[in-house]
Write a protein that holds these residues in place. Structure first.
Motif, PDB file in Angstrom:
ATOM      1  N   ARG A  43      -5.391 -14.131 -22.957  1.00  0.00           N
ATOM      2  CA  ARG A  43      -4.794 -15.255 -22.229  1.00  0.00           C
ATOM      3  C   ARG A  43      -5.773 -15.765 -21.183  1.00  0.00           C
ATOM      4  O   ARG A  43      -6.615 -15.008 -20.678  1.00  0.00           O
ATOM      5  CB  ARG A  43      -3.495 -14.829 -21.539  1.00  0.00           C
ATOM      6  N   ILE A  44      -5.623 -17.063 -20.879  1.00  0.00           N
ATOM      7  CA  ILE A  44      -6.381 -17.643 -19.764  1.00  0.00           C
ATOM      8  C   ILE A  44      -5.521 -17.505 -18.515  1.00  0.00           C
ATOM      9  O   ILE A  44      -4.373 -17.953 -18.486  1.00  0.00           O
ATOM     10  CB  ILE A  44      -6.709 -19.118 -20.029  1.00  0.00           C
ATOM     11  N   ARG A  45      -6.090 -16.882 -17.486  1.00  0.00           N
ATOM     12  CA  ARG A  45      -5.347 -16.626 -16.250  1.00  0.00           C
ATOM     13  C   ARG A  45      -6.006 -17.377 -15.100  1.00  0.00           C
ATOM     14  O   ARG A  45      -7.231 -17.309 -14.924  1.00  0.00           O
ATOM     15  CB  ARG A  45      -5.282 -15.136 -15.938  1.00  0.00           C
ATOM     16  N   VAL A  46      -5.167 -18.074 -14.324  1.00  0.00           N
ATOM     17  CA  VAL A  46      -5.608 -18.776 -13.126  1.00  0.00           C
ATOM     18  C   VAL A  46      -4.960 -18.105 -11.926  1.00  0.00           C
ATOM     19  O   VAL A  46      -3.731 -17.989 -11.853  1.00  0.00           O
ATOM     20  CB  VAL A  46      -5.228 -20.271 -13.173  1.00  0.00           C
ATOM     21  N   ASP A  47      -5.801 -17.593 -10.980  1.00  0.00           N
ATOM     22  CA  ASP A  47      -5.316 -16.985  -9.728  1.00  0.00           C
ATOM     23  C   ASP A  47      -5.810 -17.841  -8.575  1.00  0.00           C
ATOM     24  O   ASP A  47      -7.013 -18.129  -8.490  1.00  0.00           O
ATOM     25  CB  ASP A  47      -5.883 -15.570  -9.546  1.00  0.00           C
ATOM     26  N   VAL A  48      -4.894 -18.217  -7.686  1.00  0.00           N
ATOM     27  CA  VAL A  48      -5.278 -18.934  -6.479  1.00  0.00           C
ATOM     28  C   VAL A  48      -4.830 -18.093  -5.294  1.00  0.00           C
ATOM     29  O   VAL A  48      -3.634 -17.856  -5.101  1.00  0.00           O
ATOM     30  CB  VAL A  48      -4.667 -20.346  -6.425  1.00  0.00           C
ATOM     31  N   GLU A  49      -5.786 -17.592  -4.503  1.00  0.00           N
ATOM     32  CA  GLU A  49      -5.504 -16.703  -3.379  1.00  0.00           C
ATOM     33  C   GLU A  49      -5.587 -17.479  -2.075  1.00  0.00           C
ATOM     34  O   GLU A  49      -6.432 -18.373  -1.922  1.00  0.00           O
ATOM     35  CB  GLU A  49      -6.517 -15.552  -3.339  1.00  0.00           C
ATOM     36  N   ASP A  50      -4.712 -17.120  -1.127  1.00  0.00           N
ATOM     37  CA  ASP A  50      -4.798 -17.685   0.218  1.00  0.00           C
ATOM     38  C   ASP A  50      -4.389 -16.621   1.216  1.00  0.00           C
ATOM     39  O   ASP A  50      -3.985 -15.511   0.838  1.00  0.00           O
ATOM     40  CB  ASP A  50      -3.924 -18.938   0.348  1.00  0.00           C
TER      41      ASP A  50
END
Length: 690
Positions: free
Chosen positions: A631-638
């Motif tokens: 799978r293609i995984r997108v993580d956006v951290e803040d």
């Protein structure tokens, strides 16, 4: 008037043979090269030997001498040969055929060749029983006292270095020590509750098996010595049979005629007993008893030190085992091997550790570290530090934040110990490896083709030291910068403590690292076999320092070109940042063979990035990668702890539709806490494996 006995007719002047014979003086000739020895008839008569009994070698004299006397005579001759002397002399105790004691004086002249090498001894052997005042006997008694005192001193000095009970027993079982003591067998028993455990015996064939365990109240001499705290002397075989009938069946077939059993007393109590058996008859003199009691006292002190050391070591070793992980988890997509070797010196315990932390979603954290010192305090601090670092990374803290918090934790312990550590976090799907180092040496990577090289990891201060006031330009504000690289399928990460690299006697400080690199590159690919090969660099017993080793191999097959992970920084106020991120995301998705998903992935990532830039102050990071599940995984951290929520937006609303879009476009999405912030993620299923 009594008739006077006629003397034999002797010619004038008397011949040398007649003069020697009348004064009970025989001759011997000893060829040192062949070992042959000739005794004339008078010498055989002095020793009360029949010609057919004599073997024609020096060993043939031993049937008339005790082991201690033979050993002392051998030492006297050896010293004369070593010192380059031409003569030697000695009085020795011997026994006639009927067992009666006798004194014999031996004097030899040493012949040497042109190079000074001794090759022959010619001498005189005479009966010294009628020496006036027994000057020889007195001299031998004085020498015997010196010899026995020397035995006690030497034995005590050797035992001073004994660290374990086995060390003590090895000294006592040494045949040379037995010969100096005059004993043919030695037994050592240790008090174990209400029993005596026989732990050692010396000189095979003379051991008296008083059963491995005997009760202290049993009718055995060793038990009596422990009960009474007094030595037990046995002067004859009859005394063995009369006083200890249960022991007699074991003594009867042996050539044992006397013995002594000494209580080993430490701090007013018996911790064991020592048994010595002899071939000699007769009671022990007061001097002999005093020397044996002194010997028992020295052995008791050494034995107590060894027992206390082993007890402390067992406690420390148990503590060390409790502090290290009880098992290593198996994470799909990886092969892991760990090793620990204790030090040879000190208490054989230290502060080295390793750990493996499954982080979920195909990610894994591994670490090795080293707390200063080799004692229980170091092991206790190691256990606390390992557990707290494991907790920080499990909570979702980034590697640099977790390391900084672990350092603060160690400072809060108010100990003077420092620690070094390397922590690595690997995404098994993408191969993204993030490393952080605290005062530790660089790790090593072995590539799939067998080549190996050290990884230059930007390092921070050892754990426990206060951080710098300001972080250097380009480095993390935590003081522990993160180094990222890609670990390809088939690559192996090697983490170890300096116990594997230290070479105490090497002039080159880099010698250990070079040996490690050679062993890694030439070793087998299997991590278990490679771990064993690396441990061979220091041996099974360890070196002067303890050592922890961890090997992590990424399994799988290489992905397509450009298939590596993507990580971008989101900075508030940067107008070009989102546009560049969208461009790179489309390129990465295309490289993974999912061009038809590019619009959906780009739009979802854009919405998540917009939430970070609009609703938080500190910016964040966007990560795009291919997972092990395809799978293609997108993580956006803040850095915000506020969790996003999906809500229905009105027709004229200008916000509120971002998560709705993500929910419709992605196969799954969710939120994960990450230390002081969070990560919002979404995944897209590939139409076919890349």
């Amino acid at each position: 008037m009594a008739e006077r006995r006629a003397s034999p007719e002797v010619r004038w002047p008397a011949q040398p043979d007649m003069s020697l014979a009348l004064n009970h003086m025989g001759t011997f000739d000893w060829d040192l090269d062949s070992g042959r020895m000739h005794l004339d008839s008078t010498a055989l008569e002095v020793l009360d030997l029949d010609p057919e009994e004599f073997s024609g070698t020096p060993a043939g004299l031993r049937s008339r001498m005790g082991p201690s006397e033979a050993a002392r005579l051998d030492a006297r001759v050896a010293q004369a040969l070593k010192d380059g002397r031409s003569h030697y002399g000695a009085y020795v105790r011997s026994r006639r055929r009927d067992g009666s004691p006798a004194w014999t004086h031996i004097q030899g002249h040493i012949l040497r060749d042109a190079d000074g090498r001794p090759y022959r001894v010619i001498g005189i052997l005479r009966d010294a029983a009628h020496d006036p005042g027994e000057p020889g006997a007195g001299g031998e008694r004085a020498e015997g006292r010196r010899r026995m005192t020397g035995v006690v001193e030497r034995t005590t000095a050797i035992l001073a270095h004994a660290r374990t009970v086995n060390d003590v027993t090895d000294v006592l079982k040494d045949p040379e020590a037995l010969s100096h003591l005059g004993a043919v067998s030695v037994m050592l028993g240790i008090v174990d509750g209400g029993r005596i455990h026989l732990v050692a015996e010396g000189q095979l064939g003379s051991y008296v098996p008083e059963i491995e365990y005997t009760r202290i109240d049993a009718r055995f001499p060793m038990s009596e010595a422990v009960r009474s705290l007094q030595p037990v002397f046995l002067a004859s075989r009859e005394e063995f049979q009369h006083r200890y009938p249960e022991l007699w069946p074991y003594i009867e077939p042996l050539a044992v005629r006397s013995g002594v059993y000494l209580p080993l007393i430490a701090q007013g109590r018996a911790i064991g007993a020592l048994g010595l058996l002899y071939r000699r008859d007769g009671d022990f003199t007061a001097e002999e008893r005093n020397v044996l009691v002194a010997l028992g006292s020295g052995i008791a002190q050494s034995l107590q030190r060894a027992m206390l050391f082993e007890q402390e070591h067992d406690l420390a070793e148990g503590l060390q085992r409790a502090m290290l992980p009880r098992r290593i988890p198996q994470v799909p997509g990886s092969r892991i091997a760990v090793r620990y070797r204790a030090a040879r010196m000190g208490r054989e315990i230290g502060g080295d550790w390793y750990d493996v932390v499954p982080l979920g979603d195909g990610r894994i954290g591994v670490m090795v570290g080293d707390v200063e010192g080799h004692d229980t305090d170091a092991a206790a601090i190691m256990g606390q530090l390992r557990i707290v670092l494991r907790a920080y990374v499990s909570e979702g803290h980034t590697p640099d934040t977790a390391m900084a918090r672990a350092s603060a934790f160690l400072r809060d312990l108010a100990t003077d110990r420092l620690a070094t550590c390397t922590y690595a976090e690997l995404d098994l799907g993408t191969g993204l490896l993030r490393l952080v180092r605290a005062g530790h040496h660089d790790p090593v990577v072995r590539r799939g083709d067998g080549t190996a090289h050290p990884v230059q990891v930007a390092g921070g201060l050892p754990l426990g030291l206060a951080p710098r006031e300001t972080a250097p330009a380009g480095r993390s504000g935590s003081g522990y910068p993160v180094t990222s690289l890609e670990l390809h399928p088939g690559d192996t990460l090697v983490l170890c403590t300096d116990g594997l690299l230290a070479r105490p006697y090497a002039e080159d400080p880099d010698a250990g690292m070079r040996e490690l690199m050679d062993a890694v590159s030439s070793g087998p690919a299997d991590v278990e076999e490679l771990a064993d090969a690396l441990c061979d660099l220091i041996g099974d017993a360890g070196g002067g320092d303890d050592m922890a080793l961890l090997l992590l191999r990424r399994r799988g097959t290489p992905g397509p070109r450009g298939g590596g992970p993507l990580r971008l920084r989101l900075t508030p106020g940067d107008p070009e940042g989102p546009a560049m991120a969208r461009h790179l995301i489309r390129a990465a998705v295309a490289a993974w063979g999912a061009q038809e998903l590019a619009d959906a992935v780009e739009l979802a990532a854009d919405e998540l990035m917009a939430n970070v830039l609009v609703h938080t102050d500190g910016g964040g990071h966007v990560n795009v990668r291919l997972t092990a599940a395809g799978r293609i995984r997108v993580d956006v951290e803040d850095t915000s702890s506020a969790l996003p929520r999906r809500r229905e937006a009105g027709d004229w609303a200008v916000s509120g539709r971002g998560l709705l879009l993500v929910d419709r476009l992605a196969a799954e999405w969710g939120v994960e806490p990450r230390g002081g912030g969070k990560s919002v993620w979404c995944e897209f299923a590939l139409p076919s494996p890349p």
